[in-house]
Write a protein that holds these residues in place. Structure first.
Motif, PDB file in Angstrom:
ATOM      1  N   ALA A 132       0.848  -1.186   0.000  1.00 29.08           N
ATOM      2  CA  ALA A 132       0.000   0.000   0.000  1.00 29.08           C
ATOM      3  C   ALA A 132       0.884   1.236   0.000  1.00 29.08           C
ATOM      4  N   PRO A 133       0.298   2.405  -0.396  1.00 25.51           N
ATOM      5  CA  PRO A 133       1.096   3.659  -0.417  1.00 25.51           C
ATOM      6  C   PRO A 133       1.733   3.975   0.922  1.00 25.51           C
ATOM      7  N   ASP A 134       1.061   3.577   2.027  1.00 28.39           N
ATOM      8  CA  ASP A 134       1.646   3.895   3.341  1.00 28.39           C
ATOM      9  C   ASP A 134       2.699   2.874   3.770  1.00 28.39           C
ATOM     10  N   GLY A 135       3.015   1.894   2.910  1.00 24.38           N
ATOM     11  CA  GLY A 135       4.085   0.937   3.214  1.00 24.38           C
ATOM     12  C   GLY A 135       3.645  -0.323   3.918  1.00 24.38           C
ATOM     13  N   THR A 136       2.348  -0.494   4.206  1.00 22.43           N
ATOM     14  CA  THR A 136       1.893  -1.710   4.882  1.00 22.43           C
ATOM     15  C   THR A 136       2.004  -2.889   3.924  1.00 22.43           C
ATOM     16  N   PRO A 137       2.403  -4.088   4.422  1.00 27.17           N
ATOM     17  CA  PRO A 137       2.573  -5.253   3.545  1.00 27.17           C
ATOM     18  C   PRO A 137       1.236  -5.720   2.993  1.00 27.17           C
ATOM     19  N   PRO A 138       1.241  -6.347   1.839  1.00 25.20           N
ATOM     20  CA  PRO A 138      -0.014  -6.817   1.234  1.00 25.20           C
ATOM     21  C   PRO A 138      -0.599  -7.972   2.019  1.00 25.20           C
ATOM     22  N   ARG A 139      -1.909  -8.081   1.951  1.00 25.82           N
ATOM     23  CA  ARG A 139      -2.596  -9.211   2.574  1.00 25.82           C
ATOM     24  C   ARG A 139      -2.510 -10.432   1.667  1.00 25.82           C
ATOM     25  N   ARG A 140      -2.115 -11.576   2.261  1.00 21.35           N
ATOM     26  CA  ARG A 140      -1.970 -12.805   1.484  1.00 21.35           C
ATOM     27  C   ARG A 140      -3.175 -13.712   1.693  1.00 21.35           C
ATOM     28  N   SER A 141      -3.595 -14.373   0.648  1.00 23.88           N
ATOM     29  CA  SER A 141      -4.699 -15.308   0.743  1.00 23.88           C
ATOM     30  C   SER A 141      -4.264 -16.548   1.526  1.00 23.88           C
ATOM     31  N   MET A 142      -5.217 -17.145   2.274  1.00 22.72           N
ATOM     32  CA  MET A 142      -4.892 -18.346   3.039  1.00 22.72           C
ATOM     33  C   MET A 142      -4.473 -19.495   2.129  1.00 22.72           C
ATOM     34  N   LEU A 143      -4.969 -19.524   0.893  1.00 24.50           N
ATOM     35  CA  LEU A 143      -4.615 -20.589  -0.029  1.00 24.50           C
ATOM     36  C   LEU A 143      -3.170 -20.512  -0.465  1.00 24.50           C
ATOM     37  N   ASN A 144      -2.535 -19.342  -0.248  1.00 25.33           N
ATOM     38  CA  ASN A 144      -1.120 -19.229  -0.603  1.00 25.33           C
ATOM     39  C   ASN A 144      -0.212 -19.862   0.446  1.00 25.33           C
ATOM     40  N   ASP A 145      -0.794 -20.224   1.607  1.00 25.98           N
ATOM     41  CA  ASP A 145      -0.021 -20.851   2.678  1.00 25.98           C
ATOM     42  C   ASP A 145       0.074 -22.354   2.407  1.00 25.98           C
ATOM     43  N   ALA A 146       1.327 -22.869   2.308  1.00 33.50           N
ATOM     44  CA  ALA A 146       1.519 -24.283   1.980  1.00 33.50           C
ATOM     45  C   ALA A 146       0.906 -25.197   3.042  1.00 33.50           C
ATOM     46  N   GLY A 147       1.030 -24.835   4.321  1.00 32.44           N
ATOM     47  CA  GLY A 147       0.460 -25.660   5.394  1.00 32.44           C
ATOM     48  C   GLY A 147      -1.047 -25.738   5.305  1.00 32.44           C
ATOM     49  N   VAL A 148      -1.695 -24.601   5.033  1.00 37.58           N
ATOM     50  CA  VAL A 148      -3.158 -24.593   4.917  1.00 37.58           C
ATOM     51  C   VAL A 148      -3.598 -25.447   3.731  1.00 37.58           C
ATOM     52  N   ARG A 149      -2.881 -25.328   2.616  1.00 37.07           N
ATOM     53  CA  ARG A 149      -3.239 -26.120   1.433  1.00 37.07           C
ATOM     54  C   ARG A 149      -3.090 -27.611   1.710  1.00 37.07           C
ATOM     55  N   ALA A 150      -2.017 -27.985   2.434  1.00 35.99           N
ATOM     56  CA  ALA A 150      -1.803 -29.400   2.736  1.00 35.99           C
ATOM     57  C   ALA A 150      -2.967 -29.965   3.555  1.00 35.99           C
ATOM     58  N   VAL A 151      -3.400 -29.204   4.582  1.00 35.09           N
ATOM     59  CA  VAL A 151      -4.515 -29.668   5.408  1.00 35.09           C
ATOM     60  C   VAL A 151      -5.797 -29.728   4.597  1.00 35.09           C
ATOM     61  N   LEU A 152      -6.017 -28.725   3.757  1.00 39.59           N
ATOM     62  CA  LEU A 152      -7.231 -28.689   2.950  1.00 39.59           C
ATOM     63  C   LEU A 152      -7.293 -29.867   1.977  1.00 39.59           C
ATOM     64  N   PHE A 153      -6.166 -30.159   1.336  1.00 36.59           N
ATOM     65  CA  PHE A 153      -6.142 -31.275   0.398  1.00 36.59           C
ATOM     66  C   PHE A 153      -6.377 -32.609   1.107  1.00 36.59           C
ATOM     67  N   GLN A 154      -5.847 -32.752   2.316  1.00 35.49           N
ATOM     68  CA  GLN A 154      -6.077 -33.985   3.070  1.00 35.49           C
ATOM     69  C   GLN A 154      -7.543 -34.130   3.456  1.00 35.49           C
ATOM     70  N   ILE A 155      -8.177 -33.025   3.826  1.00 35.66           N
ATOM     71  CA  ILE A 155      -9.603 -33.067   4.166  1.00 35.66           C
ATOM     72  C   ILE A 155     -10.429 -33.462   2.949  1.00 35.66           C
ATOM     73  N   ILE A 156     -10.083 -32.885   1.797  1.00 39.33           N
ATOM     74  CA  ILE A 156     -10.812 -33.219   0.570  1.00 39.33           C
ATOM     75  C   ILE A 156     -10.623 -34.692   0.219  1.00 39.33           C
ATOM     76  N   ALA A 157      -9.369 -35.179   0.306  1.00 41.59           N
ATOM     77  CA  ALA A 157      -9.104 -36.579  -0.005  1.00 41.59           C
ATOM     78  C   ALA A 157      -9.858 -37.503   0.938  1.00 41.59           C
ATOM     79  N   MET A 158      -9.867 -37.174   2.236  1.00 43.04           N
ATOM     80  CA  MET A 158     -10.588 -38.002   3.205  1.00 43.04           C
ATOM     81  C   MET A 158     -12.078 -38.014   2.914  1.00 43.04           C
ATOM     82  N   ALA A 159     -12.618 -36.836   2.549  1.00 46.26           N
ATOM     83  CA  ALA A 159     -14.042 -36.755   2.231  1.00 46.26           C
ATOM     84  C   ALA A 159     -14.383 -37.617   1.020  1.00 46.26           C
ATOM     85  N   ILE A 160     -13.494 -37.624   0.018  1.00 45.22           N
ATOM     86  CA  ILE A 160     -13.731 -38.444  -1.173  1.00 45.22           C
ATOM     87  C   ILE A 160     -13.723 -39.920  -0.816  1.00 45.22           C
TER      88      ILE A 160
END
Length: 401
Positions: free
Chosen positions: A12-40
């Motif tokens: 941002a113009p005031d220098g604050t760091p950008p907000r990152r999406s939770m899907l960009n976090d490798a740990g979150v993606r790993a847990v999400l993929f495991q939940i999806i696989a288990m559900a399948i």
């Protein structure tokens, strides 16, 4: 006019760091993929179970395990525990499990003993002994175990004579196509007392050996344990047997009609199955023992020879303890293979869990339940063997200093 719009991921113009999406976090993606696989997986399992139950209901096929409490109505040729045809299906299946355990445990013990002897013999400096061991290993490893079971069963039932012409190599021992008959101690409390005393003696010897190892580690001198151990293992049971009456009566087998009665009986089916599984598995264990011994450096042999140790002592106290860390893991697999190969007993008529469950299946028509019980029995036994061998492997593992 200031443009306040910015691209995603930029500051941002005031220098604050950008907000990152939770899907960009490798740990979150790993847990999400495991939940999806288990559900399948759960969804597929739910569909298969539901579809199976629907098809069974459509065909009016009964489901559930209520049949286990019904009368079995069939006899079982041999059993370690009391059983008759009026007992329940649950009792019959338990007889099958006990018979499977009997074959597996006896086979494991003798396969290990034979495998160690053959494995050491393959490394012998005696040319004839080494070649005979090699022939044993290469022959038995390359013949399917089922054919070996047929061979031993045919040898016993076709080559040995009928009971009236039974071979008698030792007084009271009879070999015929109906099996082997041997004398047995007559029923008396003294024999049970001697058995309990033997178990106590074994525990006492273990304590004695552990104490000797501790003294050796602390002082460098190892107390003599051979004579005290033999005195405990032989003297204690004999003393208890003598105190409780010292019974000498034996239950001798006698020919009555077309077969022998009395004594201890070994059926042709049990003998063929035990021989086949034991000798087949021992060939694989022998190769494991040989490779484990060869994995120990030659410097260990040379150091032992420099200390003046005899080859037998060197093998027992120096080489084999180090080789065990290589021998135990693959040997565990061979124990499991022997246990699972015992399911071939149905081919020669031995009443193991598979044979009894097949008879139950034919009478009740409940295939899924019986197959599930067979799978559960083998899974439980295999996991128990694995757990014990893993504990033993950790116990003998070399500790780095």
């Amino acid at each position: 006019m200031t443009d306040t719009s910015r691209r995603p991921g930029t500051s941002a113009p005031d220098g604050t760091p950008p907000r990152r999406s939770m899907l960009n976090d490798a740990g979150v993606r790993a847990v999400l993929f495991q939940i999806i696989a288990m559900a399948i997986v759960i969804a597929i399992g739910w569909y298969l179970v539901g579809n199976t139950l629907h098809n069974l209901a459509t065909r009016n096929i009964q489901t559930g395990f209520d049949y286990l409490s019904r009368e079995a109505g069939f006899a079982i040729g041999e059993s370690l525990i009391p059983y008759n045809a009026t007992d329940t299906y649950a009792r019959a299946l338990w007889v099958g499990v006990v018979n499977t355990l009997k074959v597996s445990l006896i086979g494991i013990v003798f396969a290990m003993l034979i495998g160690v002897v053959i494995g050491v013999a393959r490394l012998s400096s005696n040319w004839l002994l080494a070649k005979l061991a090699t022939i044993y290993v290469e022959t038995l490893r390359n013949i399917p175990v089922l054919l070996q079971l047929f061979f031993w069963y045919g040898l016993i039932t076709e080559v040995l004579p009928a009971p009236r012409q039974a071979l008698q190599p030792i007084e009271g021992v009879f070999l015929s196509n109906r099996g082997f008959k041997m004398p047995a101690p007559a029923d008396h409390p003294a024999w049970w007392g001697a058995l309990i005393a033997l178990i106590v003696a074994i525990l006492a010897v273990r304590f004695l050996l552990a104490r000797a190892r501790r003294i050796q580690a602390a002082t460098g001198d190892r107390p003599k344990t051979l004579i005290p151990s033999l005195a405990l293992l032989i003297g204690l049971p004999v003393a208890v047997w003598a105190v409780m009456g010292a019974p000498l009566a034996l239950d001798m087998p006698e020919l009555r009609g077309f077969n022998f009665q009395g004594g201890v009986s070994v059926s042709p089916e049990f003998a063929a199955l035990t021989l086949g599984l034991t000798l087949y598995t021992a060939a694989f264990i022998a190769e494991t023992v040989r490779s484990g011994i060869q994995a120990v450096g030659k410097g260990q042999w040379e150091a032992a020879a420099a200390l003046g140790l005899k080859p037998g002592v060197t093998m027992r106290l120096i080489i084999l303890p180090q080789a065990l860390r290589v021998i135990v893991p693959p040997t565990t697999s061979q124990f499991l293979n022997l246990t699972k190969n015992s399911s071939l007993a149905v081919a020669i008529g031995y009443p193991d869990i598979v044979s009894v469950a097949n008879t139950t299946l034919n009478q009740t028509g409940q295939a899924i339940e019986n197959i599930a019980l067979i799978m559960l029995a083998y899974l439980t036994v295999s996991l128990s063997i694995s757990a014990f061998m893993n504990w033993y492997n950790k116990r003998i593992a070399l500790v780095e200093r």
